[in-house]
Enzyme design. Structure first.
Site, PDB file in Angstrom:
ATOM      1  N   GLY A 107       3.188  -2.158   1.204  1.00 28.60           N
ATOM      2  CA  GLY A 107       4.066  -1.272   0.445  1.00 28.60           C
ATOM      3  C   GLY A 107       4.475  -1.809  -0.907  1.00 28.60           C
ATOM      4  O   GLY A 107       5.484  -1.382  -1.470  1.00 28.60           O
ATOM      5  N   GLY A 108       3.713  -2.764  -1.435  1.00 27.68           N
ATOM      6  CA  GLY A 108       4.010  -3.293  -2.760  1.00 27.68           C
ATOM      7  C   GLY A 108       5.083  -4.364  -2.799  1.00 27.68           C
ATOM      8  O   GLY A 108       5.431  -4.856  -3.876  1.00 27.68           O
TER       9      GLY A 108
ATOM     10  N   LYS B 256       1.871   4.833  -4.457  1.00 32.09           N
ATOM     11  CA  LYS B 256       0.977   5.879  -4.943  1.00 32.09           C
ATOM     12  C   LYS B 256       1.761   7.141  -5.333  1.00 32.09           C
ATOM     13  O   LYS B 256       2.742   7.494  -4.688  1.00 32.09           O
ATOM     14  CB  LYS B 256      -0.052   6.201  -3.867  1.00 32.09           C
ATOM     15  CG  LYS B 256      -0.928   4.996  -3.530  1.00 32.09           C
ATOM     16  CD  LYS B 256      -1.650   5.160  -2.211  1.00 32.09           C
ATOM     17  CE  LYS B 256      -2.350   3.872  -1.810  1.00 32.09           C
ATOM     18  NZ  LYS B 256      -2.902   3.933  -0.450  1.00 32.09           N
TER      19      LYS B 256
ATOM     20  N   GLU C 189      -9.322  -0.720   2.072  1.00 36.93           N
ATOM     21  CA  GLU C 189      -8.946  -0.577   0.662  1.00 36.93           C
ATOM     22  C   GLU C 189      -9.705  -1.581  -0.205  1.00 36.93           C
ATOM     23  O   GLU C 189      -9.815  -2.761   0.137  1.00 36.93           O
ATOM     24  CB  GLU C 189      -7.438  -0.768   0.504  1.00 36.93           C
ATOM     25  CG  GLU C 189      -6.635   0.185   1.386  1.00 36.93           C
ATOM     26  CD  GLU C 189      -5.263   0.497   0.836  1.00 36.93           C
ATOM     27  OE1 GLU C 189      -4.891  -0.091  -0.192  1.00 36.93           O
ATOM     28  OE2 GLU C 189      -4.574   1.330   1.440  1.00 36.93           O
TER      29      GLU C 189
ATOM     30  N   ASN D 200      -5.404  -0.898   6.218  1.00 39.75           N
ATOM     31  CA  ASN D 200      -4.202  -0.264   6.753  1.00 39.75           C
ATOM     32  C   ASN D 200      -4.519   0.268   8.143  1.00 39.75           C
ATOM     33  O   ASN D 200      -5.403   1.114   8.303  1.00 39.75           O
ATOM     34  CB  ASN D 200      -3.731   0.877   5.847  1.00 39.75           C
ATOM     35  CG  ASN D 200      -3.086   0.349   4.586  1.00 39.75           C
ATOM     36  OD1 ASN D 200      -2.212  -0.518   4.633  1.00 39.75           O
ATOM     37  ND2 ASN D 200      -3.527   0.839   3.440  1.00 39.75           N
TER      38      ASN D 200
ATOM     39  N   ARG E  10      -3.312   2.361  10.304  1.00 38.06           N
ATOM     40  CA  ARG E  10      -2.483   3.531  10.616  1.00 38.06           C
ATOM     41  C   ARG E  10      -3.004   4.734   9.854  1.00 38.06           C
ATOM     42  O   ARG E  10      -3.925   4.613   9.048  1.00 38.06           O
ATOM     43  CB  ARG E  10      -1.041   3.267  10.181  1.00 38.06           C
ATOM     44  CG  ARG E  10      -0.937   2.846   8.710  1.00 38.06           C
ATOM     45  CD  ARG E  10       0.470   2.774   8.195  1.00 38.06           C
ATOM     46  NE  ARG E  10       0.551   2.115   6.901  1.00 38.06           N
ATOM     47  CZ  ARG E  10       0.290   2.668   5.734  1.00 38.06           C
ATOM     48  NH1 ARG E  10      -0.119   3.928   5.692  1.00 38.06           N
ATOM     49  NH2 ARG E  10       0.417   1.991   4.602  1.00 38.06           N
TER      50      ARG E  10
ATOM     51  N   ARG F 274       2.687  13.698  -4.658  1.00 38.74           N
ATOM     52  CA  ARG F 274       3.861  13.401  -3.837  1.00 38.74           C
ATOM     53  C   ARG F 274       5.111  13.885  -4.573  1.00 38.74           C
ATOM     54  O   ARG F 274       5.426  13.400  -5.667  1.00 38.74           O
ATOM     55  CB  ARG F 274       3.975  11.907  -3.564  1.00 38.74           C
ATOM     56  CG  ARG F 274       2.784  11.326  -2.810  1.00 38.74           C
ATOM     57  CD  ARG F 274       3.085   9.909  -2.348  1.00 38.74           C
ATOM     58  NE  ARG F 274       1.895   9.265  -1.809  1.00 38.74           N
ATOM     59  CZ  ARG F 274       1.904   8.095  -1.174  1.00 38.74           C
ATOM     60  NH1 ARG F 274       3.054   7.437  -1.023  1.00 38.74           N
ATOM     61  NH2 ARG F 274       0.784   7.569  -0.708  1.00 38.74           N
TER      62      ARG F 274
END
Length: 450
Positions: free
Chosen positions: A164-165, A237, A275, A290, A292, A338
């Site tokens: 998540g950064g 993102k 990724e 990832n 999930r 988003r």
């Protein structure tokens, strides 16, 4: 066969999973915090159980409460969605011990691929291209500095258990290293309870390309093509699309085969994402896996016609994939924006409050995944994402036109959102021409402030 599914999540992904379960004839159990008592997912599920107070740590991250809710309700499966406990091997292991079907990979695989150092070493052993860097965890600054000198500046410092950064910093010189390392390490300790870091060469101006993977219990692994997720702010993102304009047919095929090999090397089952970073010379490097469902999975569903959440559940039930790689056909183009409760003109400040009026667009090729409604109270306690607006068309140009039209129709009153901001990006000439990389949003924001 799964009879009753508990969804260990909230918001639009919980609603998405509940709807798929309805189609499959599976009963659903929603869990909620005190703040989410009136949330849409609690109203759509067959049952709803309060699992704790407002804080995530006391509700959606409370493993014992969630497992207790599953046992009490008689749920025989749990879907973790994304975020919260979705990549927590301890939670998956608890499900396994309690004989509750976990809709996702085995806990050992989550643990292995969740640790960036282990994941990297797994890929190296499988012959997957990785970014030059160290292969062991680092906990002290001096060791890190030595490794950075060997790898060569600029370097990226990353939390070994990160995501998540969080726990990430770029150092461009040895003078910057100590400050960046300590800052990233402190952030990692707070976010993940782990101060182990690793260092890799920083690839400048890359594209962020990810491949969707599906793998069953019988060794069948396929990819569903790629998504371009290069438009990011603080590693989060903003807009995703599929397929990527940066990949030729030949490169797509090659990277897809590598992604499948990576999933096989990990011993993977269920849906996951490999990724990559793609540099300006067409070289690509494994970044992470990832374990999930991804927020941006709808764009892949649009171009393949495959319901990824449904496939997740079928795989968890022990069913074989009913298609092979040769059966998967990528058609058209899809873009996802988003929509967040935030004010881009005030430093992207979160904007909780009551939604007083709401209208979403519709029509052919327009999809909205959301859990909000008129009168819904947006709380300050969780992620600010309100909805995902997804469009599909025959070409990228047509998809951009459709997204421009769809964004112009969205009405969310009572709170600030990033709708106008998204509209500006969609109309940006560099975006339209496909001339962008992971640094695009930083430059775009600078231009807006100028």
């Amino acid at each position: 066969m799964i009879q009753k599914m508990l969804i260990a999540n909230r918001g639009e992904i919980a609603v998405r999973i509940i709807r798929v379960c309805r189609e499959m004839g599976i009963e659903t159990v929603a869990v909620y915090s005190v703040a989410d008592k009136e949330a849409l997912h609690t109203q759509l599920a067959d049952e709803a159980i309060c699992i704790g107070e407002t804080k995530s740590s006391e509700s959606y991250l409370n493993m014992e409460s969630i497992i207790s809710a599953a046992i009490t309700s008689g749920a025989d499966a749990i879907h973790p969605g994304f975020g919260f406990l979705s990549e927590n091997p301890t939670f998956a292991r608890l499900c396994e011990k309690c004989n509750i079907t976990y809709v996702g990979p085995h806990s050992d695989v989550i643990e292995k691929m969740g640790n960036k150092v282990q994941a990297r070493n797994t890929m190296i052993q499988a012959g997957i291209p990785v970014i030059p860097g160290n292969n062991d965890g680092i906990t002290d600054c001096e060791t890190g500095k030595s490794v950075a000198e060997e790898v060569g500046y600029p370097i990226m410092i990353k939390a070994a258990s990160g995501g998540g950064g969080k726990g990430m910093r770029v150092a461009y010189s040895s003078e910057e290293f100590e400050h960046c390392f300590l800052a990233a390490q402190t952030e990692s300790e707070k976010a993940f309870g782990d101060n182990t870091m690793y260092i890799e060469h920083f690839v400048e101006h890359p594209r962020h390309i990810e491949f969707q993977i599906l793998a069953d219990k019988y060794g069948n692994v396929v990819h569903l093509g790629e998504r371009d997720c290069s438009l990011q702010r603080n590693h989060q993102k903003i807009i995703e699309e599929a397929p990527s304009e940066a990949l030729s047919k030949e490169l797509r095929e090659e990277m897809g085969q590598v992604a499948v090999r990576a999933a096989v090397a990990a011993g993977y089952e269920n849906a996951g994402t490999i990724e990559f970073l793609l540099d300006k010379n067409g070289k690509y490097y494994f970044m992470e896996m990832n374990t999930r469902i991804q927020v941006e999975h709808p764009v892949t569903e649009s171009i393949t016609g495959i319901d990824i959440v449904k496939e997740q559940i079928k795989i968890a039930e022990g069913k074989k994939l009913n298609f092979e790689q040769k059966d998967i056909e990528i058609k058209g183009h899809s873009i996802e924006c988003r929509i967040n409760a935030e004010n881009p003109d005030k430093g992207f400040r979160p904007c909780p409050g009551k939604i007083t009026d709401l209208h979403f667009p519709g029509g052919k090729g327009v999809r909205v995944d959301s859990a909000i409604f008129s009168g819904y109270e947006v709380t300050p306690y969780y992620d600010s994402m309100l909805a995902k607006l997804i469009v599909y068309a025959d070409s990228r140009e047509e998809a951009i036109d459709k997204m421009r039209s769809a964004l112009g129709e969205v009405v969310i009153e009572g709170i600030d959102t990033n709708i106008d901001y998204q509209y500006e990006i969609i109309n940006n000439s560099d975006f339209i021409s496909g001339n962008f990389d992971v640094d695009f949003i930083d430059q775009f924001n600078q231009d807006r402030r100028a």
